[in-house]
Motif scaffolding. Structure first.
Motif, PDB file in Angstrom:
ATOM      1  N   LYS A 114       5.241 -11.602   0.631  1.00 22.80           N
ATOM      2  CA  LYS A 114       4.761 -12.958   0.351  1.00 22.80           C
ATOM      3  C   LYS A 114       3.245 -13.072   0.403  1.00 22.80           C
ATOM      4  O   LYS A 114       2.688 -14.055  -0.029  1.00 22.80           O
ATOM      5  CB  LYS A 114       5.385 -13.944   1.363  1.00 22.80           C
TER       6      LYS A 114
ATOM      7  N   HIS B  72      -0.585  -5.084   8.037  1.00 20.74           N
ATOM      8  CA  HIS B  72       0.774  -5.648   8.014  1.00 20.74           C
ATOM      9  C   HIS B  72       1.749  -4.642   7.386  1.00 20.74           C
ATOM     10  O   HIS B  72       2.827  -4.367   7.937  1.00 20.74           O
ATOM     11  CB  HIS B  72       0.735  -6.969   7.236  1.00 20.74           C
TER      12      HIS B  72
ATOM     13  N   ALA C  88       1.458  -1.426   7.128  1.00 18.59           N
ATOM     14  CA  ALA C  88       1.608  -0.278   8.041  1.00 18.59           C
ATOM     15  C   ALA C  88       2.617  -0.609   9.137  1.00 18.59           C
ATOM     16  O   ALA C  88       3.484   0.209   9.477  1.00 18.59           O
ATOM     17  CB  ALA C  88       0.260   0.071   8.670  1.00 18.59           C
TER      18      ALA C  88
ATOM     19  N   LEU D 247       5.069  -2.747   9.047  1.00 21.14           N
ATOM     20  CA  LEU D 247       6.441  -2.826   8.523  1.00 21.14           C
ATOM     21  C   LEU D 247       7.016  -1.423   8.307  1.00 21.14           C
ATOM     22  O   LEU D 247       8.177  -1.148   8.622  1.00 21.14           O
ATOM     23  CB  LEU D 247       6.477  -3.616   7.208  1.00 21.14           C
TER      24      LEU D 247
ATOM     25  N   ARG E 245      12.238  -5.847   1.578  1.00 24.68           N
ATOM     26  CA  ARG E 245      11.846  -6.554   0.352  1.00 24.68           C
ATOM     27  C   ARG E 245      12.765  -6.173  -0.818  1.00 24.68           C
ATOM     28  O   ARG E 245      12.325  -6.007  -1.961  1.00 24.68           O
ATOM     29  CB  ARG E 245      10.385  -6.259  -0.004  1.00 24.68           C
TER      30      ARG E 245
ATOM     31  N   PHE F 121       6.848 -19.502  12.934  1.00 23.60           N
ATOM     32  CA  PHE F 121       7.182 -18.544  11.876  1.00 23.60           C
ATOM     33  C   PHE F 121       8.162 -17.486  12.405  1.00 23.60           C
ATOM     34  O   PHE F 121       9.154 -17.148  11.755  1.00 23.60           O
ATOM     35  CB  PHE F 121       5.883 -17.897  11.384  1.00 23.60           C
TER      36      PHE F 121
HETATM   37  C1  GRG Z   1       1.257   1.129  12.648  1.00 23.70           C
HETATM   38  C2  GRG Z   1      -0.086  -0.953  12.605  1.00 23.70           C
HETATM   39  C3  GRG Z   1       1.042  -0.211  13.160  1.00 23.70           C
HETATM   40  C4  GRG Z   1       1.836  -0.827  14.087  1.00 23.70           C
HETATM   41  C5  GRG Z   1       2.933  -0.178  14.828  1.00 23.70           C
HETATM   42  C6  GRG Z   1       5.814  -1.160  14.392  1.00 23.70           C
HETATM   43  C7  GRG Z   1       4.693  -1.936  14.985  1.00 23.70           C
HETATM   44  C8  GRG Z   1       3.626  -1.216  15.717  1.00 23.70           C
HETATM   45  C9  GRG Z   1       4.642  -3.280  14.891  1.00 23.70           C
HETATM   46  C10 GRG Z   1       5.663  -4.071  14.165  1.00 23.70           C
HETATM   47  C11 GRG Z   1       5.275  -5.490  14.103  1.00 23.70           C
HETATM   48  C12 GRG Z   1       6.219  -6.288  13.248  1.00 23.70           C
HETATM   49  C13 GRG Z   1       7.022  -5.632  12.190  1.00 23.70           C
HETATM   50  C14 GRG Z   1       6.336  -7.585  13.436  1.00 23.70           C
HETATM   51  C15 GRG Z   1       7.232  -8.458  12.636  1.00 23.70           C
HETATM   52  C16 GRG Z   1       6.430  -9.511  11.987  1.00 23.70           C
HETATM   53  C17 GRG Z   1       7.179 -10.188  10.881  1.00 23.70           C
HETATM   54  C18 GRG Z   1       7.925 -11.432  11.174  1.00 23.70           C
HETATM   55  C19 GRG Z   1       7.136  -9.651   9.658  1.00 23.70           C
HETATM   56  C20 GRG Z   1       7.644 -10.271   8.432  1.00 23.70           C
HETATM   57  O1  GRG Z   1       6.483 -10.777   7.768  1.00 23.70           O
HETATM   58  P1  GRG Z   1       6.557 -11.436   6.334  1.00 23.70           P
HETATM   59  O2  GRG Z   1       7.706 -12.387   6.285  1.00 23.70           O
HETATM   60  O3  GRG Z   1       6.886 -10.166   5.417  1.00 23.70           O
HETATM   61  O4  GRG Z   1       5.220 -11.979   6.020  1.00 23.70           O
HETATM   62  P2  GRG Z   1       6.558  -9.925   3.865  1.00 23.70           P
HETATM   63  O5  GRG Z   1       7.599  -8.936   3.431  1.00 23.70           O
HETATM   64  O6  GRG Z   1       6.670 -11.228   3.133  1.00 23.70           O
HETATM   65  O7  GRG Z   1       5.192  -9.344   3.781  1.00 23.70           O
END
Ligand code: GRG
Length: 314
Positions: free
Chosen positions: A45, A77, A79, A81, A96, A237
């Motif tokens: 998004k 972000h 990275a 995911l 996605r 969110f």
């Molecule tokens: C390597 C930088 C790095 C980090 C390692 C794995 C980790 C540590 C952190 C994970 C953090 C994480 C996945 C948080 C979830 C946040 C979340 C709600 C993501 C979804 O975001 P959207 O809805 O996704 O914006 P899109 O797909 O729309 O981009």
């Protein structure tokens, strides 16, 4: 135009910008650059870069370095995911609506693509900081430039870099993920859950909006208020995300429903139930909106976008 169409138009512009920053797929680095591009260019998004730009517009014009920071935050972000989907974390096959990066390129390149994107984010943002410093120095030696403005721009770029790095790190997103991993399979208190959400998800929303405010030239009090609004929005969110993991439609959200349960994650929904969570989302959003209104944003796209974000189905 509907809010969805307006967001899509902005997201497409962000995608073009980040695509231009991403390294080309070539030579001996073909696989890693392909994996980096796949992780960043397969949907999403783009809410963090859009929030950054729209917050900036509350205070001033979009400066030329904002695309560097908007791209950098999207790379971080992406990275996160990629690493979050790895077998040692959530072990997800779909993101996605597409195979996750490690499913397509192998686990080793999943790890490496996350590493490379995280570092690349800092390379891109550091270029912006360096450019502004060079301009500030040039301006002091050239009477046709406004040296004070150039020095302020350099200071803002440095501040933005600080926010970007801190909020993604151990005192931000990564710290939140660590607490999340340690909490797996355990019953958590509300305090523990808030810590996870405030860091894992909210820190990056806060980063986007605070960098937008800094680059837009907001004063310190306004930057602080934006930080508070972003905290409320980020929590709302993430709670919405927890709700969608239970009530969402797999095709619309582009990832498996019930992933939290599969990973034995204790979420806001487990703690409070769906209805109580919906109430909390509304209350937090209202507090965030009140702050945005107090900063003159009552007619802004940012305000409309915030309302959409916490009511989204994807
Ligand atoms: C390597 C930088 C790095 C980090 C390692 C794995 C980790 C540590 C952190 C994970 C953090 C994480 C996945 C948080 C979830 C946040 C979340 C709600 C993501 C979804 O975001 P959207 O809805 O996704 O914006 P899109 O797909 O729309 O981009």
């Amino acid at each position: 135009m509907s809010i969805e169409e307006e967001l899509k138009e902005r997201a497409d512009r962000v995608s073009e910008t980040i695509e231009a920053f991403l390294p080309d797929e070539e030579g001996q680095l073909r696989t890693i650059t392909e994996a980096m591009r796949y992780a960043c260019l397969s949907g999403g998004k783009r809410i963090r870069p859009i929030l950054m730009g729209e917050t900036c517009l509350l205070f001033g014009e979009i400066p030329k370095i904002l695309p560097y920071f908007g791209s950098a935050i999207e790379f971080i972000h992406a990275a996160s995911l990629v690493h979050d989907d790895l077998p040692c974390m959530d072990d997800d096959d779909l993101r996605r609506g597409m195979p996750t990066t490690h499913k397509k390129f192998g686990e080793n390149f999943g790890v490496l693509a996350g590493d490379a994107l995280l570092n690349y984010a800092y390379e891109v943002a550091a270029t912006a900081v360096e450019n502004e410093a060079v301009e500030a120095i040039a301006a002091t030696n050239d009477a046709s430039f406004n040296a004070t403005d150039a020095r302020m721009d350099a200071l803002r770029a440095a501040k933005a870099m600080g926010i970007l790095t801190r909020n993604a790190g151990v005192y931000g997103m990564i710290g939140g993920q660590c607490a999340d991993v340690e909490g797996e399979g355990k019953k958590l208190s509300e305090k523990e859950l808030v810590f996870i959400h405030e860091n894992k998800t909210t820190a990056m929303i806060e980063s986007a909006m605070m960098i937008g405010a800094v680059l837009g030239g907001a004063d310190d009090d306004s930057i602080k208020l934006i930080g508070q609004a972003a905290k409320e929005l980020g929590m709302a969110f993430q709670i919405r995300d927890d709700i969608l993991d239970v009530t969402g439609d797999e095709e619309t959200i582009g990832k498996p429903v019930g992933s939290d349960e599969k990973n034995h994650k204790y979420t806001y929904v487990t703690l409070k139930g769906v209805e109580e969570c919906r109430k909390e989302v509304t209350e937090r959003t209202q507090r965030a909106i009140t702050i945005i209104d107090s900063l003159g944003g009552s007619d802004s796209f940012l305000r409309r976008m915030m309302l959409w974000l916490v009511d989204r189905e994807m």
